[in-house]
Design an enzyme around this catalytic site. Structure first.
Site, PDB file in Angstrom:
ATOM      1  CB  CYS A  56      -0.828  -0.129   1.222  1.00  0.00           C
ATOM      2  SG  CYS A  56      -1.923  -1.706   1.611  1.00  0.00           S
ATOM      3  CB  CYS A  59       0.803   1.583   4.427  1.00  0.00           C
ATOM      4  SG  CYS A  59       0.796   0.918   6.071  1.00  0.00           S
ATOM      5  CB  CYS A 188     -15.515   0.214  10.477  1.00  0.00           C
ATOM      6  SG  CYS A 188     -14.503   1.563  10.385  1.00  0.00           S
ATOM      7  NE  ARG A 264     -14.921   6.187  13.796  1.00  0.00           N
ATOM      8  CZ  ARG A 264     -15.470   4.938  13.739  1.00  0.00           C
ATOM      9  NH1 ARG A 264     -14.734   4.191  12.758  1.00  0.00           N
ATOM     10  NH2 ARG A 264     -16.375   4.645  14.243  1.00  0.00           N
TER      11      ARG A 264
HETATM   12  N1  SAM Z   1      -3.257  -4.089   7.571  1.00  0.00           N
HETATM   13  C1  SAM Z   1      -4.648  -3.952   7.844  1.00  0.00           C
HETATM   14  C2  SAM Z   1      -5.355  -3.737   6.252  1.00  0.00           C
HETATM   15  O1  SAM Z   1      -4.761  -2.819   5.820  1.00  0.00           O
HETATM   16  O2  SAM Z   1      -6.498  -3.963   6.128  1.00  0.00           O
HETATM   17  C3  SAM Z   1      -5.249  -3.192   8.712  1.00  0.00           C
HETATM   18  C4  SAM Z   1      -4.457  -1.628   9.161  1.00  0.00           C
HETATM   19  S1  SAM Z   1      -4.192  -0.365   7.958  1.00  0.00           S
HETATM   20  C5  SAM Z   1      -2.959   0.551   8.633  1.00  0.00           C
HETATM   21  C6  SAM Z   1      -5.819   0.473   8.092  1.00  0.00           C
HETATM   22  C7  SAM Z   1      -5.902   1.574   7.227  1.00  0.00           C
HETATM   23  O3  SAM Z   1      -5.354   2.788   7.463  1.00  0.00           O
HETATM   24  C8  SAM Z   1      -5.711   1.446   5.649  1.00  0.00           C
HETATM   25  O4  SAM Z   1      -6.894   0.617   5.135  1.00  0.00           O
HETATM   26  C9  SAM Z   1      -5.680   2.966   5.175  1.00  0.00           C
HETATM   27  O5  SAM Z   1      -6.725   3.143   4.835  1.00  0.00           O
HETATM   28  C10 SAM Z   1      -5.559   3.856   6.597  1.00  0.00           C
HETATM   29  N2  SAM Z   1      -3.823   4.418   6.329  1.00  0.00           N
HETATM   30  C11 SAM Z   1      -2.756   3.539   6.630  1.00  0.00           C
HETATM   31  N3  SAM Z   1      -1.649   4.615   6.361  1.00  0.00           N
HETATM   32  C12 SAM Z   1      -2.292   5.619   6.164  1.00  0.00           C
HETATM   33  C13 SAM Z   1      -1.876   6.938   6.042  1.00  0.00           C
HETATM   34  N4  SAM Z   1      -0.536   7.182   5.697  1.00  0.00           N
HETATM   35  N5  SAM Z   1      -2.534   8.098   5.661  1.00  0.00           N
HETATM   36  C14 SAM Z   1      -3.949   7.825   5.915  1.00  0.00           C
HETATM   37  N6  SAM Z   1      -4.613   6.539   6.195  1.00  0.00           N
HETATM   38  C15 SAM Z   1      -3.573   5.693   6.302  1.00  0.00           C
HETATM   39 FE1  SF4 Z   2      -1.373  -1.990   3.690  1.00  0.00          FE
HETATM   40 FE2  SF4 Z   2      -0.368  -1.082   5.878  1.00  0.00          FE
HETATM   41 FE3  SF4 Z   2      -2.490  -2.552   6.123  1.00  0.00          FE
HETATM   42 FE4  SF4 Z   2      -0.008  -3.758   5.473  1.00  0.00          FE
HETATM   43  S1  SF4 Z   2      -0.665  -2.472   7.291  1.00  0.00           S
HETATM   44  S2  SF4 Z   2      -2.161  -4.143   4.443  1.00  0.00           S
HETATM   45  S3  SF4 Z   2       0.860  -2.143   4.131  1.00  0.00           S
HETATM   46  S4  SF4 Z   2      -2.399  -0.713   5.182  1.00  0.00           S
END
Ligand code: SAM
Ligand code: SF4
Ligand code: DTB
Length: 347
Positions: A56, A59, A188, A264
């Site tokens: 992603c 991330c 959610c 949210r």
């Molecule tokens: N790993 C799991 C997944 O991606 O399904 C759960 C945790 S992930 C960090 C949850 C969400 O946080 C992501 O789907 C994304 O929408 C959001 N997110 C992560 N990094 C972000 C960033 N730098 N800015 C804004 N939203 C972010």
């Molecule tokens: Fe994607 Fe980050 Fe969630 Fe991993 S933790 S699936 S890299 S959003």
């Protein structure tokens, strides 16, 4: 009436109408469905951090990029419970535990998470988990342990998605949401703006969400947090940053299309002025992540949020849906101090 057959053109018409008309429409719908001055407070905790195999592009926890995030294994029940109790004392009714996993794998770590879920649920908080993809059996186990909501975002439109993530398909995300729904866990689901997407993509995301039946009970709208080392942090600001007014438009459009969902205000509040956040509440946002950390990045201090709530004459929702459902008395106590409208949609 709730609508589940939105077209992109209808969504764009709402989003692009004159700003005052948009806010009036959103605020009117908001008042028909929720007490207008109450915000649900959620707290996030990363229970397993970093080293995620997914790519992603936003991330900081992806193993594909070099960021300052340090890897951590699943936190102990003791640490998580201490954080959950602190969050409850600060006024949060929902506690969301996140893990940097592509998917849940059966075994020791998932057993640990199940234990965390039942312990936090026993505190009387709504438990939300976000652990990546899951199958039906795993969803069922989470439900039985007391998981109230599962966060799994679609992130953006199906058309723009391929520019952001290559290791998991949109279809796989929809399948996870289906498994969650079928297990009786509330959904959610939202996304991120400020990733270089256009208005069409923003509306593409909203129609994917609003055409689900039922609508996701909560819809997190994140503004990209640019973290050094991630591909999206390298992009030129002028080309990708979302205009604050457009962000408010996004919130208002989500409120109009999904009248009974919690909208949210999620990541990105460090970059938002008080005025911008106030406009988001007027546009129908009625939930936010509070506490000085999101998963790995900073969030406004509790004190600053309390001051803002006070200035706006707003209150935090006092009880979780679990508690509201369990007593008649709680419905009255959740009524907004200045309004006689009861809460009509709980998650
Ligand atoms: N790993 C799991 C997944 O991606 O399904 C759960 C945790 S992930 C960090 C949850 C969400 O946080 C992501 O789907 C994304 O929408 C959001 N997110 C992560 N990094 C972000 C960033 N730098 N800015 C804004 N939203 C972010
Ligand atoms: Fe994607 Fe980050 Fe969630 Fe991993 S933790 S699936 S890299 S959003
Ligand atoms: C969601 O939509 N936003 C939250 C929650 N669901 C899990 C996560 C935001 C993460 C922001 C980047 C970070 O702190 O790592």
């Amino acid at each position: 009436m709730l609508k589940h057959n939105w077209s992109k053109e209808e969504a764009l018409q709402i989003y692009q109408q004159p700003f005052a008309d948009l806010i009036f429409q959103a605020q009117t719908i908001h008042r028909e469905n929720f007490p207008p001055n109450t915000v649900q407070r959620s707290t996030l905790l990363s229970i397993k951090t970093g080293g995620c195999p997914e790519d992603c592009a936003y991330c900081p926890q992806s193993a594909h990029y070099q960021t300052e995030v340090e890897r951590e294994e699943v936190l102990s029940t003791e640490i998580v419970l201490a954080q959950a109790k602190k969050a409850k004392n600060e006024g949060s009714t929902r506690f969301c535990m996140g893990a940097a996993w592509r998917e849940i794998k059966d075994g020791k770590e998932f057993d640990q998470v199940i234990d965390l879920v039942s312990n936090v649920s026993n505190l009387g908080m709504e438990v939300c988990c976000t652990l990546g993809m899951l199958n039906s059996e795993q969803a069922q186990r989470l439900k039985e342990a007391g998981c109230h909501a599962y966060n799994h975002n679609l992130d953006t439109s199906p058309e723009y998605y391929g520019d952001i993530i290559s290791t998991r398909t949109y279809e796989q995300r929809l399948q996870t949401l289906k498994n969650v729904r079928e297990a009786g866990i509330t959904v959610c689901c939202g996304g991120i703006v400020g990733m270089g997407e256009g208005d069409e993509d923003r509306m593409g995301l909203l129609i994917e969400l609003a055409n689900q039946s039922p609508h996701p009970e909560s819809v997190p709208i994140n503004m990209l947090v640019k973290v050094e080392g991630t591909p999206l942090a390298e992009q030129e600001s002028e080309e990708v940053d979302i205009d604050p007014i457009d962000f408010v438009r996004m919130i208002a459009t989500a409120r109009i299309m999904m009248p009974q969902s919690y909208v949210r205000l999620s990541a990105g509040r460090m970059e938002m002025s008080e005025e911008m956040q106030a406009l988001c509440f007027v546009a129908g946002a009625n939930s936010m992540f509070a506490g000085d950390k999101l998963l790995t990045t900073p969030n406004p201090e509790d004190d600053a949020d309390r001051k803002l709530m006070k200035k706006l004459g707003m209150n935090y929702q006092e009880e979780s849906a679990t508690e509201q459902a369990s007593s008649e008395k709680s419905i009255n106590s959740c009524r907004n101090k200045k309004s006689e409208q009861p809460v009509q949609a709980n998650v």
